[in-house]
Design a protein around this motif. Sequence first.
Motif: not given
Length: 126
Positions: A72-74, A24-29, A53-54, A58-61
């Motif tokens: 690990a991260g989300r 989602l665009p919010a994650y890209a920000a 951060l990448t 699937d929202k994994g970080i």
Amino acid sequence: MIGLLIWAAAQASAPAAAPAPAPLPAYAAMEGTWSVDLRPSLDDAPYSQPMILTIAADKGITGSFYNSEILAGRAGTAQGRSCVAFRTTDGQGFYHSSACLIDGRMVGQTWAEGRNFVLPWTAERR
């Protein structure tokens, strides 16, 4: 030859694999390199560390924080906020960090499990 024709026909009628959804665009920000202000008080001398951060579809970080690999991260969104949470280590203990993107800044905190402290912090894009 007939087997080859049957195989080719099956391949032609098989549905194509769906492409992975884009973040989602919010994650890209939230993706990219950040400078994290780790001063306990804003009156203290400047002290910052990098956070990279990448966020996958699937929202994994993946990435790093304080020059330690994110283990690990989300990422998640709720109540109008986009946030991340992840774990790193310094080889002695785990650090659990989370932050939300607010007005173009990351506002977060880190709990140093083995060192018995929580440190609020802010981050600016580099």
